[in-house]
Design a protein around this motif. Sequence first.
Motif, mmCIF file in Angstrom:
data_model
loop_
_atom_site.group_PDB
_atom_site.id
_atom_site.type_symbol
_atom_site.label_atom_id
_atom_site.label_comp_id
_atom_site.label_asym_id
_atom_site.label_seq_id
_atom_site.Cartn_x
_atom_site.Cartn_y
_atom_site.Cartn_z
ATOM 1 N N LYS A 143 3.197 -6.979 -9.972
ATOM 2 C CA LYS A 143 3.345 -6.249 -8.695
ATOM 3 C C LYS A 143 4.122 -5.147 -8.555
ATOM 4 O O LYS A 143 5.248 -5.347 -8.970
ATOM 5 N N GLY A 144 3.802 -4.058 -8.157
ATOM 6 C CA GLY A 144 4.541 -2.916 -8.075
ATOM 7 C C GLY A 144 4.092 -1.774 -6.816
ATOM 8 O O GLY A 144 3.205 -2.097 -5.955
ATOM 9 N N TYR A 145 4.820 -0.577 -6.854
ATOM 10 C CA TYR A 145 4.158 0.481 -5.885
ATOM 11 C C TYR A 145 4.142 1.659 -6.780
ATOM 12 O O TYR A 145 5.079 2.068 -7.500
ATOM 13 N N TYR A 146 3.403 2.642 -6.182
ATOM 14 C CA TYR A 146 3.245 3.682 -6.732
ATOM 15 C C TYR A 146 3.090 4.882 -5.517
ATOM 16 O O TYR A 146 2.984 4.456 -4.262
ATOM 17 N N LYS A 147 3.001 6.020 -5.894
ATOM 18 C CA LYS A 147 2.995 6.918 -4.735
ATOM 19 C C LYS A 147 1.618 7.111 -4.234
ATOM 20 O O LYS A 147 0.764 7.257 -4.869
ATOM 21 N N CYS A 148 1.674 6.755 -3.006
ATOM 22 C CA CYS A 148 0.244 6.943 -2.252
ATOM 23 C C CYS A 148 -0.625 8.233 -2.537
ATOM 24 O O CYS A 148 0.129 9.263 -2.330
ATOM 25 N N GLY A 149 -1.843 8.137 -2.822
ATOM 26 C CA GLY A 149 -2.595 9.300 -2.920
ATOM 27 C C GLY A 149 -2.637 9.924 -4.363
ATOM 28 O O GLY A 149 -3.090 10.965 -4.767
#
Length: 150
Positions: free
Chosen positions: A58-64
């Motif tokens: 699980k991680g996070y990326y720049k929305c859009g």
Amino acid sequence: MAGLGMSVALAGGLTVGLLPAAATAAPARADRTVARPAAASDNAVAAGSCAITRWANKGYYKCGTKVLDVDWDKNGTTDETFVVAANRTIWHTWRAADGWKEMPGHGRADNTGGWARIANWRAVTVWAGSTSYCNTFKSGKWHSWKRKCG
């Protein structure tokens, strides 16, 4: 294909090339989860993060921005995934990875671009503004971001 040392044409007519890191950009943590930027003053960047899970990572990326799912062996399944985090760092993960890993070369980008597999090497591109940059996987490792692949 002559001239591959100069550049690589990707699907859709995109020619590849990549971004060197800005010395002042704050790195994200490389653990099982792609962490949002740690600085408390970076709330605007963290707020622009969207969750992503590939395999158990699980991680996070720049929305859009574009999530780049790559099928290196062209068997119809994703082999590796590349994203740009809200703080512009570039990350990837794959089935056997122990989490999301920041791409070597300390590149910064605004969006992912495309990918190509040529003979025994691989290439991915990202966009920084209107300039594309490339990183190649050769001899068992990823290298530095450059404006041209090869």
